[in-house]
Motif scaffolding. Sequence first.
Motif, PDB file in Angstrom:
ATOM      1  N   ILE A   5       4.740   8.653   1.986  1.00 17.41           N
ATOM      2  CA  ILE A   5       5.273   7.851   0.891  1.00 17.41           C
ATOM      3  C   ILE A   5       6.285   6.872   1.485  1.00 17.41           C
ATOM      4  CG2 ILE A   5       6.369   7.897  -1.379  1.00 17.41           C
ATOM      5  CD1 ILE A   5       3.675   9.386  -1.226  1.00 17.41           C
ATOM      6  N   ASP A   6       5.785   5.670   1.765  1.00 19.53           N
ATOM      7  CA  ASP A   6       6.630   4.665   2.406  1.00 19.53           C
ATOM      8  C   ASP A   6       6.652   3.395   1.570  1.00 19.53           C
ATOM      9  OD1 ASP A   6       4.153   3.523   2.856  1.00 19.53           O
ATOM     10  OD2 ASP A   6       4.173   3.854   5.010  1.00 19.53           O
ATOM     11  N   VAL A   7       7.173   2.339   2.119  1.00 18.62           N
ATOM     12  CA  VAL A   7       7.328   1.089   1.384  1.00 18.62           C
ATOM     13  C   VAL A   7       5.996   0.586   0.819  1.00 18.62           C
ATOM     14  CG1 VAL A   7       7.148  -0.505   3.333  1.00 18.62           C
ATOM     15  CG2 VAL A   7       8.605  -1.074   1.381  1.00 18.62           C
ATOM     16  N   GLY A   8       4.892   0.922   1.445  1.00 11.56           N
ATOM     17  CA  GLY A   8       3.576   0.531   0.939  1.00 11.56           C
ATOM     18  C   GLY A   8       3.235   1.204  -0.386  1.00 11.56           C
ATOM     19  N   ALA A   9       3.831   2.342  -0.643  1.00 19.00           N
ATOM     20  CA  ALA A   9       3.593   3.077  -1.889  1.00 19.00           C
ATOM     21  C   ALA A   9       4.687   2.829  -2.923  1.00 19.00           C
ATOM     22  CB  ALA A   9       3.507   4.572  -1.589  1.00 19.00           C
ATOM     23  N   LEU A  10       5.722   2.080  -2.550  1.00 20.31           N
ATOM     24  CA  LEU A  10       6.890   1.917  -3.417  1.00 20.31           C
ATOM     25  C   LEU A  10       6.544   1.310  -4.774  1.00 20.31           C
ATOM     26  CD1 LEU A  10       9.929   2.156  -3.818  1.00 20.31           C
ATOM     27  CD2 LEU A  10      10.181  -0.059  -2.679  1.00 20.31           C
ATOM     28  N   ARG A  11       5.780   0.259  -4.787  1.00 23.31           N
ATOM     29  CA  ARG A  11       5.457  -0.398  -6.063  1.00 23.31           C
ATOM     30  C   ARG A  11       4.693   0.542  -6.988  1.00 23.31           C
ATOM     31  NH1 ARG A  11       3.027  -6.393  -6.977  1.00 23.31           N
ATOM     32  NH2 ARG A  11       3.131  -6.325  -9.230  1.00 23.31           N
ATOM     33  N   ALA A  12       3.683   1.223  -6.460  1.00 25.15           N
ATOM     34  CA  ALA A  12       2.912   2.173  -7.272  1.00 25.15           C
ATOM     35  C   ALA A  12       3.804   3.307  -7.759  1.00 25.15           C
ATOM     36  CB  ALA A  12       1.740   2.728  -6.467  1.00 25.15           C
ATOM     37  N   LEU A  13       4.695   3.769  -6.905  1.00 22.76           N
ATOM     38  CA  LEU A  13       5.620   4.828  -7.280  1.00 22.76           C
ATOM     39  C   LEU A  13       6.520   4.378  -8.425  1.00 22.76           C
ATOM     40  CD1 LEU A  13       6.892   7.631  -6.743  1.00 22.76           C
ATOM     41  CD2 LEU A  13       8.360   6.515  -5.053  1.00 22.76           C
TER      42      LEU A  13
END
Length: 112
Positions: A32-40
């Motif tokens: 769970i990194d910056v690539g998943a931030l928006r979806a999170l």
Amino acid sequence: MTTENQPSSPRPAVTVATADGRRAEVTLVGDIDVGALRALEEQLGAAPLSGAAEWTVDMNAVTRIDLACAYALLRAATLLPNAKVTILAARRSVQRTLRHAGLDAVAVIEER
């Protein structure tokens, strides 16, 4: 046209489920990194969580979480001041990041 050569879609990093509208479960998977931030952030701001009085965050399958995503969890938890938030099954390195973000002040982080 066949789909044999097309890559399969990646497993979602964030899912939210609710059975009765009162309790919700957030499941995080993978890195769970910056690539998943928006979806999170989108999932954490969605209707199932905003109406829930208690929610759990299942982190059993999380290999790593970066600080920005931990802060997103913290923001979501503080936007619902009356909600009871429990973090489940996070490995020690993930727990450290969550504590570093201050999530332990607003959520129960259960030991793995």
